[in-house]
Every structure is written in C-alpha cells, then in structure tokens.
Scaffold this motif. Sequence first.
Motif, PDB file in Angstrom:
ATOM      1  N   THR A 148       0.834  -1.201   0.000  1.00  0.00           N
ATOM      2  CA  THR A 148       0.000   0.000   0.000  1.00  0.00           C
ATOM      3  C   THR A 148       0.867   1.249   0.000  1.00  0.00           C
ATOM      4  N   ASP A 149       0.265   2.346  -0.453  1.00  0.00           N
ATOM      5  CA  ASP A 149       0.891   3.674  -0.413  1.00  0.00           C
ATOM      6  C   ASP A 149       2.276   3.677  -1.061  1.00  0.00           C
ATOM      7  N   MET A 150       2.357   3.132  -2.265  1.00  0.00           N
ATOM      8  CA  MET A 150       3.629   3.170  -2.985  1.00  0.00           C
ATOM      9  C   MET A 150       3.934   4.562  -3.523  1.00  0.00           C
ATOM     10  N   HIS A 151       2.911   5.366  -3.783  1.00  0.00           N
ATOM     11  CA  HIS A 151       3.094   6.746  -4.242  1.00  0.00           C
ATOM     12  C   HIS A 151       4.095   6.812  -5.403  1.00  0.00           C
ATOM     13  N   LEU A 152       3.778   6.118  -6.473  1.00  0.00           N
ATOM     14  CA  LEU A 152       4.625   6.175  -7.672  1.00  0.00           C
ATOM     15  C   LEU A 152       4.357   7.514  -8.351  1.00  0.00           C
ATOM     16  N   ASN A 153       5.116   8.528  -7.924  1.00  0.00           N
ATOM     17  CA  ASN A 153       4.814   9.910  -8.290  1.00  0.00           C
ATOM     18  C   ASN A 153       5.705  10.465  -9.395  1.00  0.00           C
ATOM     19  N   GLY A 154       6.515   9.608 -10.018  1.00  0.00           N
ATOM     20  CA  GLY A 154       7.344  10.069 -11.122  1.00  0.00           C
ATOM     21  C   GLY A 154       8.695  10.585 -10.717  1.00  0.00           C
ATOM     22  N   LYS A 155       8.984  10.604  -9.431  1.00  0.00           N
ATOM     23  CA  LYS A 155      10.336  10.935  -8.974  1.00  0.00           C
ATOM     24  C   LYS A 155      11.119   9.622  -8.982  1.00  0.00           C
ATOM     25  N   ASN A 156      11.935   9.436 -10.011  1.00  0.00           N
ATOM     26  CA  ASN A 156      12.438   8.099 -10.280  1.00  0.00           C
ATOM     27  C   ASN A 156      13.389   7.537  -9.243  1.00  0.00           C
ATOM     28  N   LYS A 157      14.047   8.397  -8.478  1.00  0.00           N
ATOM     29  CA  LYS A 157      14.935   7.874  -7.442  1.00  0.00           C
ATOM     30  C   LYS A 157      14.140   7.065  -6.425  1.00  0.00           C
ATOM     31  N   THR A 158      13.067   7.649  -5.900  1.00  0.00           N
ATOM     32  CA  THR A 158      12.258   6.940  -4.909  1.00  0.00           C
ATOM     33  C   THR A 158      11.371   5.884  -5.557  1.00  0.00           C
ATOM     34  N   SER A 159      10.847   6.172  -6.759  1.00  0.00           N
ATOM     35  CA  SER A 159       9.989   5.197  -7.429  1.00  0.00           C
ATOM     36  C   SER A 159      10.745   3.914  -7.749  1.00  0.00           C
ATOM     37  N   ASN A 160      11.999   4.026  -8.160  1.00  0.00           N
ATOM     38  CA  ASN A 160      12.770   2.840  -8.508  1.00  0.00           C
ATOM     39  C   ASN A 160      13.111   2.004  -7.278  1.00  0.00           C
ATOM     40  N   VAL A 161      13.367   2.665  -6.140  1.00  0.00           N
ATOM     41  CA  VAL A 161      13.582   1.914  -4.902  1.00  0.00           C
ATOM     42  C   VAL A 161      12.299   1.184  -4.510  1.00  0.00           C
ATOM     43  N   THR A 162      11.174   1.902  -4.585  1.00  0.00           N
ATOM     44  CA  THR A 162       9.885   1.292  -4.270  1.00  0.00           C
ATOM     45  C   THR A 162       9.616   0.088  -5.160  1.00  0.00           C
ATOM     46  N   LEU A 163       9.798   0.265  -6.472  1.00  0.00           N
ATOM     47  CA  LEU A 163       9.501  -0.815  -7.413  1.00  0.00           C
ATOM     48  C   LEU A 163      10.491  -1.964  -7.299  1.00  0.00           C
ATOM     49  N   GLY A 164      11.748  -1.655  -6.983  1.00  0.00           N
ATOM     50  CA  GLY A 164      12.724  -2.717  -6.812  1.00  0.00           C
ATOM     51  C   GLY A 164      12.340  -3.644  -5.668  1.00  0.00           C
ATOM     52  N   ASN A 165      11.986  -3.067  -4.522  1.00  0.00           N
ATOM     53  CA  ASN A 165      11.558  -3.878  -3.384  1.00  0.00           C
ATOM     54  C   ASN A 165      10.256  -4.611  -3.677  1.00  0.00           C
ATOM     55  N   PHE A 166       9.344  -3.909  -4.326  1.00  0.00           N
ATOM     56  CA  PHE A 166       8.023  -4.452  -4.671  1.00  0.00           C
ATOM     57  C   PHE A 166       8.152  -5.669  -5.593  1.00  0.00           C
ATOM     58  N   THR A 167       8.877  -5.526  -6.690  1.00  0.00           N
ATOM     59  CA  THR A 167       8.997  -6.635  -7.638  1.00  0.00           C
ATOM     60  C   THR A 167       9.843  -7.769  -7.075  1.00  0.00           C
ATOM     61  N   ASN A 168      10.873  -7.449  -6.292  1.00  0.00           N
ATOM     62  CA  ASN A 168      11.683  -8.506  -5.677  1.00  0.00           C
ATOM     63  C   ASN A 168      10.847  -9.361  -4.726  1.00  0.00           C
ATOM     64  N   ALA A 169       9.955  -8.710  -3.976  1.00  0.00           N
ATOM     65  CA  ALA A 169       9.092  -9.450  -3.058  1.00  0.00           C
ATOM     66  C   ALA A 169       8.139 -10.370  -3.822  1.00  0.00           C
ATOM     67  N   ILE A 170       7.588  -9.872  -4.929  1.00  0.00           N
ATOM     68  CA  ILE A 170       6.677 -10.690  -5.733  1.00  0.00           C
ATOM     69  C   ILE A 170       7.424 -11.868  -6.348  1.00  0.00           C
ATOM     70  N   ILE A 171       8.606 -11.617  -6.875  1.00  0.00           N
ATOM     71  CA  ILE A 171       9.405 -12.687  -7.484  1.00  0.00           C
ATOM     72  C   ILE A 171       9.783 -13.733  -6.440  1.00  0.00           C
ATOM     73  N   ASP A 172      10.113 -13.273  -5.239  1.00  0.00           N
ATOM     74  CA  ASP A 172      10.520 -14.180  -4.168  1.00  0.00           C
ATOM     75  C   ASP A 172       9.346 -15.011  -3.652  1.00  0.00           C
ATOM     76  N   LYS A 173       8.205 -14.388  -3.410  1.00  0.00           N
ATOM     77  CA  LYS A 173       7.067 -15.073  -2.787  1.00  0.00           C
ATOM     78  C   LYS A 173       6.185 -15.805  -3.786  1.00  0.00           C
ATOM     79  N   LYS A 174       6.243 -15.411  -5.063  1.00  0.00           N
ATOM     80  CA  LYS A 174       5.419 -16.039  -6.108  1.00  0.00           C
ATOM     81  C   LYS A 174       3.948 -16.160  -5.669  1.00  0.00           C
ATOM     82  N   PRO A 175       3.307 -15.031  -5.443  1.00  0.00           N
ATOM     83  CA  PRO A 175       1.928 -15.058  -4.943  1.00  0.00           C
ATOM     84  C   PRO A 175       0.931 -15.451  -6.028  1.00  0.00           C
ATOM     85  N   ASP A 176      -0.229 -15.912  -5.568  1.00  0.00           N
ATOM     86  CA  ASP A 176      -1.348 -16.155  -6.476  1.00  0.00           C
ATOM     87  C   ASP A 176      -2.087 -14.863  -6.785  1.00  0.00           C
ATOM     88  N   LEU A 177      -1.998 -13.916  -5.872  1.00  0.00           N
ATOM     89  CA  LEU A 177      -2.701 -12.642  -6.023  1.00  0.00           C
ATOM     90  C   LEU A 177      -1.909 -11.554  -5.318  1.00  0.00           C
TER      91      LEU A 177
END
Length: 362
Positions: free
Chosen positions: A71-100
């Motif tokens: 929640t509250d990822m605030h992908l606001n177009g400031k790429n320094k913070t957005s890329n950190v947010t997305l890096g952690n976000f996608t790494n968690a999804i890749i690691d956990k392999k969720p159904d949803l």
Amino acid sequence: MKKSVKIILCVLLSVIIIGGCVTAALLPHPLSYNIKSLPEIGSEIELVAEEEDGVTLKLASSRDFKVISFTDMHLNGKNKTSNVTLGNFTNAIIDKKPDLVILGGDNVTSIFNKKRTRQLAEIFEQLGVYWAPVLGNHEGDTTGSVSREEMTEIFSSYPHCLMKKGAEGVWGNGNYYVNVLNADDSLRHTFVMMDTGSDMSEELKAEYGIDPNETPYDGVKTSQVEWYRSVIDKIGGEYGKKPSTVIMHIPLPQMKTAAESEEFLYGVKLENVCASGFDSGMFDAIIEKGSTDKVFFGHDHVNDFALEYEGIYLSYLQSSGYGAYTTESKFGYPEKDWLQGYTLFEINEDGEYDPIHHRYSE
C-alpha cells in the motif's frame, strides 16, 4: 539591433532555457524502471467467472492460496524513490510467487500519471500475476492527473487486473469482490475491495451532516454499505457462510476509536489515526453479516499496528513506498527502523490465515 536589446534578448532566452530545464527536472516523469527485465512468474490459478462487480478464481490444488499486499507506494514520477519502491516491490513478488497481489491505494499519484498508470499494469503483465487494487485518496486529486474513473478503466483493461468499476448505482470506483475457490469448487475465501474516495463533496457533507467548512477524510458511503450486504448475502446463498476480508484505503472511524482503548496485537502507532470523518454504518454491517473477520487499511504511512475491536481484526497493511512521508522523513529514523514492507496472507483450504507483516529492513 542595438547591443542593449541583444543583451536583453539573450538574458530572456537564457531564463527560458534554464526555467524549462528546471521545470523538466522537477516535474514527474514516466517510470524509468526496466519492466522488460522482469521474469515471468505465471500463475496456477484460473479465472473462472466475471461479473460487473466481482470475479471468481480457482486454485486446483490443496496448498495455501498466497496473497501479498502493498500500500501507499506513491509512484509519483520521482524516479529515485519510485525505482527503490519498485525494486523492493517486484523482488518481493518474485521471491514469494503469490497467487494474487493486492494494492491498498495511493498507488500511482501526482500529475501527468497516465503513463505511470499503464506502466504499473504492465509490470503485472510482464510478471504474469493477478492483481486487485483499490484507489487511495491521492489518486486523481491533482490537476493534470488522470481521474479516478479513468484510472479504474485503465487498470481493468489489462488481462491480469481483477479490478471492476462496480455495480450501477453504487458510489465510487473499484467496489468489487474476489472469490477464491478450492479445487472442488467450494469457496475458500472472499476479498471485498472498497473505494473510500478522496475529498468529500458539498453534497456528501450535507448527506452526512458535516459542516461545509470542515474537511474531514472521506470514507465508505451508504450505497457501498448496502452493496456489501448484498454481496455477502449473495455469496453466502451460493456457497454457505465462509470467511471474508475487506480491503479499503482510509480507515473506518472504529479504527481510531479502538486505537485509543485497545491493546495492539502487532506494531506501533507513530501518528494519529486519520480515519473517515463520518460513520456510514460499514462496521455495523460487518458485525451484522458475520462473514468478514478482518479489515485492512492503508493511508497512514507510519502506523503499522493491528488490534481487535468487537471481535473484528483491524489492521494496517504494511506501507510500501518511499515517495511520500516516512519514518525517515518525519522522524529521521535510521534504515533499520524504516517501516516499508508488505503484508502476506497464506490462506488455507478452510479460508483462514494469520497475516504476516514484513519490513524490508528486517
């Protein structure tokens, strides 16, 4: 041309160029994250039914159904913070392999965010993972951003997005349910996703008896409460009474009341509970129907606690973004004490689960 005029023109041109460069640097940009580099995770679940206000998924095995929520990822177009947010976000999804994957709101914010809205959806298409978002109060609240209606349309146009605008006559964008079936077609669990809005209109203030000069946080409206009742009745009539979870962005007023009196089951309270400024009867409907035993919220970035109130588990989803206020920006906390992370639900065949709150800093 006189020398003085040339100097003036050169100065003006320089100001325009510098101003343009500064503006371009400060304005939000599309995400620079390398989406195409993400692996395809795929999914073992099947989308077996769709309605105007809900979808039904099926898991053809007896293992736990895994949900990861942000929640509250605030992908606001400031790429320094957005890329950190997305890096952690996608790494968690890749690691956990969720159904949803569930998103709890304030996902794509700030001006000029149409491209970013599509890019977020494209991440899930690249990963091949189903996702179910709700909107927060900062989606569509800025001049130059896509409206809440358009964001809902964009998200729901992608194959792996389960979001629906919702039933006709129900207030908001993104009031929908997600049923999860077992292999034998029995119901395992239902997620009910609800829009808590952005800013209250003058009409809504009048409806709920709020002073027009006040600016309380928005929340669930009466038509949504009636929709919730009808959904629980419909699902119960078809499958029998089964557990359900409600996801919304702005906390119910009962979360604020409970935080003043109840012992926390998990986490810490580092800011006031910014709950809805009115009570539309949603909590009473949850008690009345006896299906939902857990409700999760976003919105308050530096609150990450859970508690039980009148038998209902009320909890924040773990805040996940770096693009808005955090424990670092608000209190100067070192990285080991940052709260950003995700919440994991591993739902057994009986529809039960204990939420797991995970911080990236752990």
